[in-house]
Design an enzyme around this catalytic site. Sequence first.
Site, PDB file in Angstrom:
ATOM      1  N   GLY A 243     118.958  85.851  77.361  1.00 19.76           N
ATOM      2  CA  GLY A 243     119.703  85.268  78.474  1.00 19.76           C
ATOM      3  C   GLY A 243     119.252  85.670  79.867  1.00 19.76           C
ATOM      4  O   GLY A 243     119.809  85.182  80.857  1.00 19.76           O
ATOM      5  N   PRO A 278     114.918  88.153  74.274  1.00 17.80           N
ATOM      6  CA  PRO A 278     114.630  87.276  75.404  1.00 17.80           C
ATOM      7  C   PRO A 278     113.724  86.122  75.017  1.00 17.80           C
ATOM      8  O   PRO A 278     112.818  86.279  74.204  1.00 17.80           O
ATOM      9  CB  PRO A 278     113.895  88.209  76.389  1.00 17.80           C
ATOM     10  CG  PRO A 278     113.259  89.235  75.515  1.00 17.80           C
ATOM     11  CD  PRO A 278     114.132  89.401  74.298  1.00 17.80           C
ATOM     12  N   GLY A 279     113.993  84.960  75.586  1.00 20.45           N
ATOM     13  CA  GLY A 279     113.116  83.810  75.397  1.00 20.45           C
ATOM     14  C   GLY A 279     112.608  83.371  76.755  1.00 20.45           C
ATOM     15  O   GLY A 279     111.471  83.637  77.150  1.00 20.45           O
ATOM     16  N   ARG A 316     115.397  69.155  80.627  1.00 23.34           N
ATOM     17  CA  ARG A 316     116.263  70.076  81.370  1.00 23.34           C
ATOM     18  C   ARG A 316     116.813  69.505  82.680  1.00 23.34           C
ATOM     19  O   ARG A 316     117.987  69.715  82.976  1.00 23.34           O
ATOM     20  CB  ARG A 316     115.556  71.420  81.623  1.00 23.34           C
ATOM     21  CG  ARG A 316     115.076  72.106  80.337  1.00 23.34           C
ATOM     22  CD  ARG A 316     114.753  73.582  80.505  1.00 23.34           C
ATOM     23  NE  ARG A 316     115.955  74.356  80.721  1.00 23.34           N
ATOM     24  CZ  ARG A 316     116.396  74.750  81.883  1.00 23.34           C
ATOM     25  NH1 ARG A 316     115.732  74.474  82.986  1.00 23.34           N
ATOM     26  NH2 ARG A 316     117.506  75.429  81.979  1.00 23.34           N
ATOM     27  N   CYS A 345     113.611  54.615  79.619  1.00 22.16           N
ATOM     28  CA  CYS A 345     114.559  53.580  80.045  1.00 22.16           C
ATOM     29  C   CYS A 345     115.980  54.122  80.126  1.00 22.16           C
ATOM     30  O   CYS A 345     116.859  53.740  79.336  1.00 22.16           O
ATOM     31  CB  CYS A 345     114.479  52.422  79.073  1.00 22.16           C
ATOM     32  SG  CYS A 345     112.807  51.787  78.970  1.00 22.16           S
ATOM     33  N   GLU A 346     116.205  55.046  81.031  1.00 25.93           N
ATOM     34  CA  GLU A 346     117.516  55.642  81.264  1.00 25.93           C
ATOM     35  C   GLU A 346     117.567  55.988  82.746  1.00 25.93           C
ATOM     36  O   GLU A 346     116.594  56.555  83.270  1.00 25.93           O
ATOM     37  CB  GLU A 346     117.665  56.983  80.516  1.00 25.93           C
ATOM     38  CG  GLU A 346     117.522  56.922  79.031  1.00 25.93           C
ATOM     39  CD  GLU A 346     118.851  56.800  78.294  1.00 25.93           C
ATOM     40  OE1 GLU A 346     119.906  56.986  78.923  1.00 25.93           O
ATOM     41  OE2 GLU A 346     118.805  56.507  77.094  1.00 25.93           O
TER      42      GLU A 346
HETATM   43  N1  LLP Z   1     119.426  84.967  71.286  1.00 25.03           N
HETATM   44  C1  LLP Z   1     120.303  84.011  70.935  1.00 25.03           C
HETATM   45  C2  LLP Z   1     121.266  84.271  69.853  1.00 25.03           C
HETATM   46  C3  LLP Z   1     120.302  82.770  71.600  1.00 25.03           C
HETATM   47  O1  LLP Z   1     121.184  81.827  71.246  1.00 25.03           O
HETATM   48  C4  LLP Z   1     119.377  82.547  72.640  1.00 25.03           C
HETATM   49  C5  LLP Z   1     119.342  81.263  73.352  1.00 25.03           C
HETATM   50  C6  LLP Z   1     118.473  83.564  72.971  1.00 25.03           C
HETATM   51  C7  LLP Z   1     118.529  84.767  72.275  1.00 25.03           C
HETATM   52  C8  LLP Z   1     117.429  83.419  74.038  1.00 25.03           C
HETATM   53  O2  LLP Z   1     117.985  83.148  75.273  1.00 25.03           O
HETATM   54  P1  LLP Z   1     117.077  83.148  76.604  1.00 25.03           P
HETATM   55  O3  LLP Z   1     116.558  84.565  76.788  1.00 25.03           O
HETATM   56  O4  LLP Z   1     115.991  82.193  76.381  1.00 25.03           O
HETATM   57  O5  LLP Z   1     117.998  82.717  77.683  1.00 25.03           O
HETATM   58  N2  LLP Z   1     118.140  75.015  76.088  1.00 25.03           N
HETATM   59  C9  LLP Z   1     118.760  75.820  77.119  1.00 25.03           C
HETATM   60  C10 LLP Z   1     118.837  77.270  76.738  1.00 25.03           C
HETATM   61  C11 LLP Z   1     119.589  77.462  75.440  1.00 25.03           C
HETATM   62  C12 LLP Z   1     119.565  78.877  74.987  1.00 25.03           C
HETATM   63  C13 LLP Z   1     120.120  78.981  73.603  1.00 25.03           C
HETATM   64  N3  LLP Z   1     120.120  80.301  73.064  1.00 25.03           N
HETATM   65  C14 LLP Z   1     117.994  75.635  78.436  1.00 25.03           C
HETATM   66  O6  LLP Z   1     117.044  74.864  78.470  1.00 25.03           O
HETATM   67  O7  LLP Z   1     118.399  76.206  79.432  1.00 25.03           O
END
Ligand code: LLP
Length: 418
Positions: A243, A278-279, A316, A345-346
């Site tokens: 997050g 983290p992602g 996004r 087409c949106e």
């Molecule tokens: N761990 C869990 C259990 C999660 O559900 C998520 C993200 C992460 C880690 C990684 O979160 P990050 O560090 O990437 O914020 N599609 C959305 C984001 C959805 C995130 C879902 N879960 C966007 O494009 O903003």
Amino acid sequence: MDGLPDCLHEREGELCCEGVRLSEIGTAVGTPCYVYSETAVRGRYAALAEAFVGAPCRVFYSVKANHNRALLRVFRELGAGADVVSLGELIRARRAGFAGADIVFGGVGKRVDELEAALAEDVFMVNVESESELRALSELAVARGATARVAVRVNPGIEAGGHAYTRTGHYKTKFGVAWEDAEALYELAARLDGIEPIGVDAHIGSQIFSTEPYRQVLQRLGELAGAIRARGIELRYLDIGGGFGVPHEGGAGIDLRAVGDAARAVTAEYKLTVLVEPGRWLVAPAGILLARVLYAKNLGDQRYYVTDTGSNDLVRPSYYSAHHPVEMVQRAPATEVADVVGPVCEAGDFLALGCEVPALREGDLLAVLYAGAYGFVMSSNYNSRPRAAEVLVSGDRYRVVRRRETIEELMAAEELDD
Ligand code: LLP
């Protein structure tokens, strides 16, 4: 904007990713095309690891942010584990070289075959999100004579994060188990055959810029782990999910050192290892989406640039109202305000509304910034558009790490009588 993201710099009037001109990639690979910088990814990982130095800590890269196996290999090489939420992500992670012992399996709705796979791969930890899932996992584990190491994902009732769809730590969302039910569930987990509770888990949301919610979640999970231990259940891990927020306008973003400070304090107090998933923070600034202007036109006073990429490639902007700066690859000062839109087409198909841009010509290359996370992975074939190519740049070399889909591939799975 204040500055370019980690993956880009300007050279001789043109945007480059590391040592490679984006125009070279645009010409050779075509557009739309995602471009990622390996050096930027490595730099982000090193900075994240540095923030947590001194706390017993393990990083599990959240595969959902960008699942390309070329990037997964980089993370594996860097020593990360992988956080997966589906059988597909589990298989990807394994094929990219992660061992089962390097994988955390989470997700609110795991199917039986997914739990089976988690057991077969003997993953490091399964994060369960309901009593029913815990019981199902126990039965499956017993049937194969295995033991599943688990954490229960608790919902701490903390609201944090960007768009409402990415706030997962409060009770108006489906995630985790109620805080007040957690201790009883750990009692059950300790009694169930085939289950070994080893950690507590929460993930409160995504695009979080304040450190305060992390302080709270660390403290609360620490206390919960302490209470569970008092019942004789030995827990070792405290998983705070991911997050960490990335600003798209430049600037530093979340103060990870301060999160690290909170982690150092809590891990010392409760003798736990902190796990982070983290992602976005690791990959968003390391990637861009490269596109070309197809047409320029005016509708009354409104200027439009129609490009060859849109919400099918990067959802996004329309789905979360996310601001992704759009920059011209051949540098020029902004002289007008226009809507940069896609071919889908949106009316909701846009990259950037009210965007300050130079006067663009048809054929000009554009870079959509901060597209390394939740870009390609959320793309679709809407309007029967093949998904974009992906390119990884390392130094002054680049390679296609996923070629553009073909239209034949889009139809390949359809079964017709004739
Ligand atoms: N761990 C869990 C259990 C999660 O559900 C998520 C993200 C992460 C880690 C990684 O979160 P990050 O560090 O990437 O914020 N599609 C959305 C984001 C959805 C995130 C879902 N879960 C966007 O494009 O903003």
